[in-house]
Scaffold this motif. Structure first.
Motif, PDB file in Angstrom:
ATOM      1  N   VAL A 195       0.860  -1.183   0.000  1.00 43.71           N
ATOM      2  CA  VAL A 195       0.000   0.000   0.000  1.00 43.71           C
ATOM      3  C   VAL A 195       0.893   1.228   0.000  1.00 43.71           C
ATOM      4  O   VAL A 195       1.830   1.325   0.791  1.00 43.71           O
ATOM      5  N   VAL A 196       0.610   2.152  -0.898  1.00 43.02           N
ATOM      6  CA  VAL A 196       1.385   3.394  -0.988  1.00 43.02           C
ATOM      7  C   VAL A 196       0.432   4.560  -0.754  1.00 43.02           C
ATOM      8  O   VAL A 196      -0.597   4.678  -1.423  1.00 43.02           O
ATOM      9  N   LEU A 197       0.783   5.401   0.210  1.00 37.01           N
ATOM     10  CA  LEU A 197      -0.039   6.549   0.582  1.00 37.01           C
ATOM     11  C   LEU A 197       0.599   7.841   0.097  1.00 37.01           C
ATOM     12  O   LEU A 197       1.819   7.939  -0.031  1.00 37.01           O
ATOM     13  N   ASN A 198      -0.232   8.832  -0.128  1.00 32.14           N
ATOM     14  CA  ASN A 198       0.215  10.128  -0.626  1.00 32.14           C
ATOM     15  C   ASN A 198       0.618  11.019   0.552  1.00 32.14           C
ATOM     16  O   ASN A 198      -0.218  11.399   1.367  1.00 32.14           O
ATOM     17  N   ARG A 199       1.903  11.358   0.625  1.00 31.66           N
ATOM     18  CA  ARG A 199       2.384  12.239   1.693  1.00 31.66           C
ATOM     19  C   ARG A 199       1.819  13.654   1.557  1.00 31.66           C
ATOM     20  O   ARG A 199       1.839  14.431   2.516  1.00 31.66           O
ATOM     21  N   ASP A 200       1.363  14.008   0.366  1.00 30.14           N
ATOM     22  CA  ASP A 200       0.910  15.372   0.122  1.00 30.14           C
ATOM     23  C   ASP A 200      -0.474  15.642   0.705  1.00 30.14           C
ATOM     24  O   ASP A 200      -0.925  16.789   0.704  1.00 30.14           O
ATOM     25  N   LYS A 201      -1.154  14.585   1.174  1.00 26.14           N
ATOM     26  CA  LYS A 201      -2.470  14.787   1.778  1.00 26.14           C
ATOM     27  C   LYS A 201      -2.322  15.630   3.040  1.00 26.14           C
ATOM     28  O   LYS A 201      -1.381  15.490   3.801  1.00 26.14           O
ATOM     29  N   ALA A 202      -3.312  16.466   3.281  1.00 24.57           N
ATOM     30  CA  ALA A 202      -3.173  17.483   4.325  1.00 24.57           C
ATOM     31  C   ALA A 202      -3.279  16.952   5.745  1.00 24.57           C
ATOM     32  O   ALA A 202      -2.736  17.548   6.669  1.00 24.57           O
ATOM     33  N   SER A 203      -3.967  15.866   5.955  1.00 25.45           N
ATOM     34  CA  SER A 203      -4.288  15.507   7.334  1.00 25.45           C
ATOM     35  C   SER A 203      -4.082  14.035   7.637  1.00 25.45           C
ATOM     36  O   SER A 203      -4.111  13.179   6.758  1.00 25.45           O
ATOM     37  N   ALA A 204      -3.920  13.775   8.934  1.00 23.80           N
ATOM     38  CA  ALA A 204      -3.775  12.399   9.414  1.00 23.80           C
ATOM     39  C   ALA A 204      -5.052  11.605   9.227  1.00 23.80           C
ATOM     40  O   ALA A 204      -5.010  10.414   8.914  1.00 23.80           O
ATOM     41  N   VAL A 205      -6.196  12.244   9.404  1.00 25.89           N
ATOM     42  CA  VAL A 205      -7.462  11.506   9.324  1.00 25.89           C
ATOM     43  C   VAL A 205      -7.734  11.045   7.902  1.00 25.89           C
ATOM     44  O   VAL A 205      -8.264   9.948   7.683  1.00 25.89           O
ATOM     45  N   ARG A 206      -7.354  11.837   6.945  1.00 25.35           N
ATOM     46  CA  ARG A 206      -7.564  11.421   5.554  1.00 25.35           C
ATOM     47  C   ARG A 206      -6.580  10.318   5.169  1.00 25.35           C
ATOM     48  O   ARG A 206      -6.905   9.442   4.373  1.00 25.35           O
ATOM     49  N   GLN A 207      -5.383  10.375   5.715  1.00 22.06           N
ATOM     50  CA  GLN A 207      -4.423   9.297   5.456  1.00 22.06           C
ATOM     51  C   GLN A 207      -4.937   7.974   6.017  1.00 22.06           C
ATOM     52  O   GLN A 207      -4.825   6.927   5.367  1.00 22.06           O
ATOM     53  N   ARG A 208      -5.495   8.001   7.228  1.00 18.93           N
ATOM     54  CA  ARG A 208      -6.050   6.781   7.823  1.00 18.93           C
ATOM     55  C   ARG A 208      -7.195   6.231   6.965  1.00 18.93           C
ATOM     56  O   ARG A 208      -7.301   5.018   6.748  1.00 18.93           O
ATOM     57  N   PHE A 209      -8.041   7.124   6.487  1.00 18.79           N
ATOM     58  CA  PHE A 209      -9.160   6.690   5.652  1.00 18.79           C
ATOM     59  C   PHE A 209      -8.646   6.067   4.361  1.00 18.79           C
ATOM     60  O   PHE A 209      -9.164   5.039   3.906  1.00 18.79           O
ATOM     61  N   ASP A 210      -7.612   6.665   3.766  1.00 17.54           N
ATOM     62  CA  ASP A 210      -7.027   6.110   2.539  1.00 17.54           C
ATOM     63  C   ASP A 210      -6.498   4.694   2.772  1.00 17.54           C
ATOM     64  O   ASP A 210      -6.668   3.802   1.935  1.00 17.54           O
ATOM     65  N   ALA A 211      -5.822   4.493   3.911  1.00 14.61           N
ATOM     66  CA  ALA A 211      -5.273   3.173   4.220  1.00 14.61           C
ATOM     67  C   ALA A 211      -6.393   2.147   4.388  1.00 14.61           C
ATOM     68  O   ALA A 211      -6.297   1.017   3.889  1.00 14.61           O
ATOM     69  N   ALA A 212      -7.453   2.532   5.084  1.00 15.06           N
ATOM     70  CA  ALA A 212      -8.591   1.634   5.273  1.00 15.06           C
ATOM     71  C   ALA A 212      -9.271   1.334   3.937  1.00 15.06           C
ATOM     72  O   ALA A 212      -9.705   0.210   3.675  1.00 15.06           O
ATOM     73  N   HIS A 213      -9.338   2.331   3.087  1.00 11.06           N
ATOM     74  CA  HIS A 213      -9.902   2.176   1.746  1.00 11.06           C
ATOM     75  C   HIS A 213      -9.130   1.123   0.948  1.00 11.06           C
ATOM     76  O   HIS A 213      -9.734   0.213   0.355  1.00 11.06           O
ATOM     77  N   GLU A 214      -7.810   1.230   0.952  1.00 12.81           N
ATOM     78  CA  GLU A 214      -6.990   0.272   0.211  1.00 12.81           C
ATOM     79  C   GLU A 214      -7.097  -1.133   0.794  1.00 12.81           C
ATOM     80  O   GLU A 214      -6.966  -2.126   0.061  1.00 12.81           O
ATOM     81  N   LEU A 215      -7.337  -1.231   2.079  1.00 16.46           N
ATOM     82  CA  LEU A 215      -7.450  -2.540   2.720  1.00 16.46           C
ATOM     83  C   LEU A 215      -8.599  -3.350   2.133  1.00 16.46           C
ATOM     84  O   LEU A 215      -8.488  -4.565   1.961  1.00 16.46           O
ATOM     85  N   LEU A 216      -9.692  -2.704   1.794  1.00 15.02           N
ATOM     86  CA  LEU A 216     -10.823  -3.428   1.190  1.00 15.02           C
ATOM     87  C   LEU A 216     -10.430  -4.006  -0.165  1.00 15.02           C
ATOM     88  O   LEU A 216     -10.791  -5.137  -0.501  1.00 15.02           O
ATOM     89  N   HIS A 217      -9.676  -3.224  -0.944  1.00 15.01           N
ATOM     90  CA  HIS A 217      -9.216  -3.754  -2.232  1.00 15.01           C
ATOM     91  C   HIS A 217      -8.387  -5.022  -2.032  1.00 15.01           C
ATOM     92  O   HIS A 217      -8.488  -5.972  -2.822  1.00 15.01           O
ATOM     93  N   LEU A 218      -7.603  -5.058  -0.968  1.00 16.99           N
ATOM     94  CA  LEU A 218      -6.734  -6.213  -0.721  1.00 16.99           C
ATOM     95  C   LEU A 218      -7.516  -7.434  -0.271  1.00 16.99           C
ATOM     96  O   LEU A 218      -7.188  -8.559  -0.657  1.00 16.99           O
ATOM     97  N   VAL A 219      -8.543  -7.242   0.545  1.00 17.71           N
ATOM     98  CA  VAL A 219      -9.256  -8.397   1.101  1.00 17.71           C
ATOM     99  C   VAL A 219     -10.445  -8.839   0.253  1.00 17.71           C
ATOM    100  O   VAL A 219     -10.887  -9.988   0.356  1.00 17.71           O
ATOM    101  N   ALA A 220     -10.951  -7.959  -0.608  1.00 16.78           N
ATOM    102  CA  ALA A 220     -12.167  -8.319  -1.345  1.00 16.78           C
ATOM    103  C   ALA A 220     -12.049  -8.200  -2.858  1.00 16.78           C
ATOM    104  O   ALA A 220     -12.854  -8.791  -3.580  1.00 16.78           O
ATOM    105  N   HIS A 221     -11.074  -7.452  -3.360  1.00 22.14           N
ATOM    106  CA  HIS A 221     -10.993  -7.196  -4.797  1.00 22.14           C
ATOM    107  C   HIS A 221      -9.753  -7.793  -5.459  1.00 22.14           C
ATOM    108  O   HIS A 221      -9.503  -7.545  -6.635  1.00 22.14           O
TER     109      HIS A 221
END
Length: 410
Positions: A195-221
Motif C-alpha cells: 500500500v502506498v499513501l500520498n504524503r501530500d495529503k493534508a491531514s492524518a485523518v484522511r491518510q487513515r481513511f485512505d489506508a482503510a480504503h486500500e485494505l478493502l481492495h486487498l481483502v475483497a478485490h
C-alpha cells in the motif's frame, strides 16, 4: 565513431524520467539532445556515451549504476488507484515507478530479514461477482478484520501499525498531486500486498481513511479481472465499496452510535480527535447508519461547506500522522547491527539517498549524513534461534509474525 555505454538499459532511463515527472521532450531539452535521441536511448536503439550518461544521471539525480541495473520482472496483478479518474497519466507513471522501487527494496531486505507474516481474514460467503457486494457484506467484512486482528472496541488505534503487523508493506511518497490519494497492489513475486499513501495529503485523518480504503481492495478485490478496472462504471462500484468499508472499519456501528451525542457538525467535531476520522467521513457514516435522513445530510453538507471545511477541517493539522515502521526500521537495523553501511545500502539499492529516505519513511538526511534511526525491530536471520517462533520469512510464507509490542517501540 560514437561509443556508447556498455550495459546501458533503456528501460531504466524511461523509469528515471517518469520518476522525475518529465516527458521525453523535457528531458531532451535538459540534456541538450533531440527528443528523437532520448527515444532511441529508451528503446535500446542507441546507447548514450559515458559522458552523456553522466549528464543524464546528474540531471535526473540518479546513480550511474541505475542505468545498467537489470530490470526486475513486471507485475501482472492490477494496481488499485484511488483517484484514477482525476490523476494524470504522468502522475500515475511517476507513482508506479516508486512501486517498482519499493519491490526492489523489499527484495534487498529479503537477504537479511524475516518480516511479519501475511494474516488477512478470509471473508466467508463472498459474492463471485464483486458487483453483488452490498452494505451488509461490507459491515461484516469490517467487523471480521477487527475481530481477526484482535482490535479492541472503539476507535482504531494505529491503523498503519495494525496493517504492518499483519504483513502489509506500507510506504508514503510525494505524489506531486493531491488527486492521487493512494494505491495498492499484490506483489506476485512475494505474495504480499503493498500500500502506498500520498504524503501530500493534508491531514492524518484522511491518510487513515485512505489506508482503510486500500485494505478493502486487498481483502475483497484481489481476484477481480484487471480488465474490470478499465470500466468506469465497475471502477466506481469498487471505489464506493472501499469508501463504505473504510467508514465501517474506522467507525464501527454500535460504538460510534453510542459515542455520538448529537448528529450535528459540532457533535461530530467533538468526536474527531478521539476517533481520528474526518467530519466529512462521519457525515457519510451517519447517513449509512440511518442516523440522519437525506434532508438532514443535505443540511450538514451545506453548513460543512459554509464553514470552509471542504478544504481543511479543524484539528487537521493537530492530529499527528501515523508513520509506517517496517521499511524504516529495516534500514536502521542493518546500520545498527553493522550488517551494512550507508554506502553499501546506496550501492545495493541503486537509488538516490533522498528517494530511499522517502520510500522507507526515514528522516531527511538519514542517509546523506551517514546516520539512521537506530531504534529498529526487524530481526536479522543470523540472530534467530530455533525456539524463536515469532518471526517469519516473508518470502517463504510461514504463518507467524513479529509481535505488536515489538513494532510499537517508539
Amino acid at each position: 565513431m560514437r561509443v556508447g555505454t556498455h550495459g546501458f538499459i533503456g528501460a531504466r532511463l524511461t523509469e528515471a524520467r517518469q520518476a522525475r515527472g518529465m516527458n521525453g521532450t523535457e528531458l531532451a531539452d535538459l540534456i541538450g539532445v533531440s527528443p528523437q535521441s532520448v527515444s532511441q536511448y529508451e528503446h535500446g536503439k542507441q546507447s548514450p556515451s559515458p559522458e552523456m550518461l553522466e549528464l543524464i544521471a546528474d540531471k535526473l539525480n540518479m546513480p550511474l549504476s541505475r542505468f545498467t541495473r537489470e530490470v526486475s520482472h513486471s507485475e501482472s496483478n492490477p494496481i488499485f488507484w484511488r483517484g484514477k479518474t482525476t490523476a494524470t497519466r504522468a502522475a500515475r507513471d511517476r507513482a508506479e515507478v516508486r512501486l517498482i522501487w519499493i519491490r526492489e527494496i523489499i527484495d534487498y531486505f529479503a537477504s537479511f530479514f524475516h518480516f511479519p507474516s501475511l494474516d488477512l481474514p478470509k471473508l466467508m460467503d463472498s459474492p463471485k461477482d464483486f458487483r453483488q457486494i452490498d452494505s451488509d457484506y461490507l459491515e461484516t467484512a469490517a467487523a471480521s478484520v477487527r475481530m481477526h486482528w484482535q482490535i479492541p472496541d472503539g476507535p482504531m488505534p494505529d491503523l498503519l501499525l495494525e496493517m504492518e503487523n499483519n504483513g502489509i508493506v506500507i510506504s508514503r511518497i510525494h505524489v506531486g498531486v493531491e488527486k492521487l490519494d493512494a494505491f495498492s497492489q499484490w506483489s506476485s513475486a512475494y505474495r504480499i500486498p503493498i500500500v502506498v499513501l500520498n504524503r501530500d495529503k493534508a491531514s492524518a485523518v484522511r491518510q487513515r481513511f485512505d489506508a482503510a480504503h486500500e485494505l478493502l481492495h486487498l481483502v475483497a478485490h484481489s481476484k477481480i479481472d484487471p480488465k474490470r478496472l478499465n470500466s468506469a462504471s465497475d471502477y466506481k462500484i469498487m471505489e464506493d465499496q472501499a469508501h463504505y468499508f473504510a467508514g465501517a472499519l474506522l467507525l464501527p456501528a454500535d460504538e460510534f452510535t453510542n459515542d455520538l451525542w448529537s448528529p450535528t457538525l459540532d457533535g461530530l467535531l467533538a468526536l474527531k480527535e478521539r476517533w481520528k476520522v474526518s467530519v466529512g467521513a462521519m457525515i457519510k457514516r451517519c447517513k449509512a447508519l440511518s442516523i440522519v435522513d437525506d434532508e438532514s445530510e443535505k443540511r450538514l453538507w451545506i453548513n460543512y461547506n459554509r464553514r470552509g471545511w471542504r478544504r481543511v477541517e479543524p484539528y487537521d493539522r493537530k492530529i499527528e500522522k501515523e508513520r509506517p515502521r517496517i521499511l524504516r526500521r529495516s534500514i536502521s537495523q542493518l546500520l545498527l547491527e553493522g550488517e551494512q553501511s550507508v554506502s553499501q545500502i546506496l550501492s545495493a539499492v541503486s537509488l538516490a539517498p533522498k528517494d530511499i529516505e522517502e520510500l522507507c519513511d526515514l528522516d531527511s538526511g538519514a542517509l546523506t549524513d551517514d546516520t539512521a534511526d537506530v531504534r529498529a525491530t526487524p530481526i536479522l536471520k543470523k540472530k534467530i534461534q530455533p525456539d524463536e517462533g515469532n518471526v517469519v520469512n516473508l518470502f517463504r510464507r510461514k504463518i507467524t509474525r513479529i509481535s505488536s509490542s515489538e513494532l510499537e517501540c517508539p
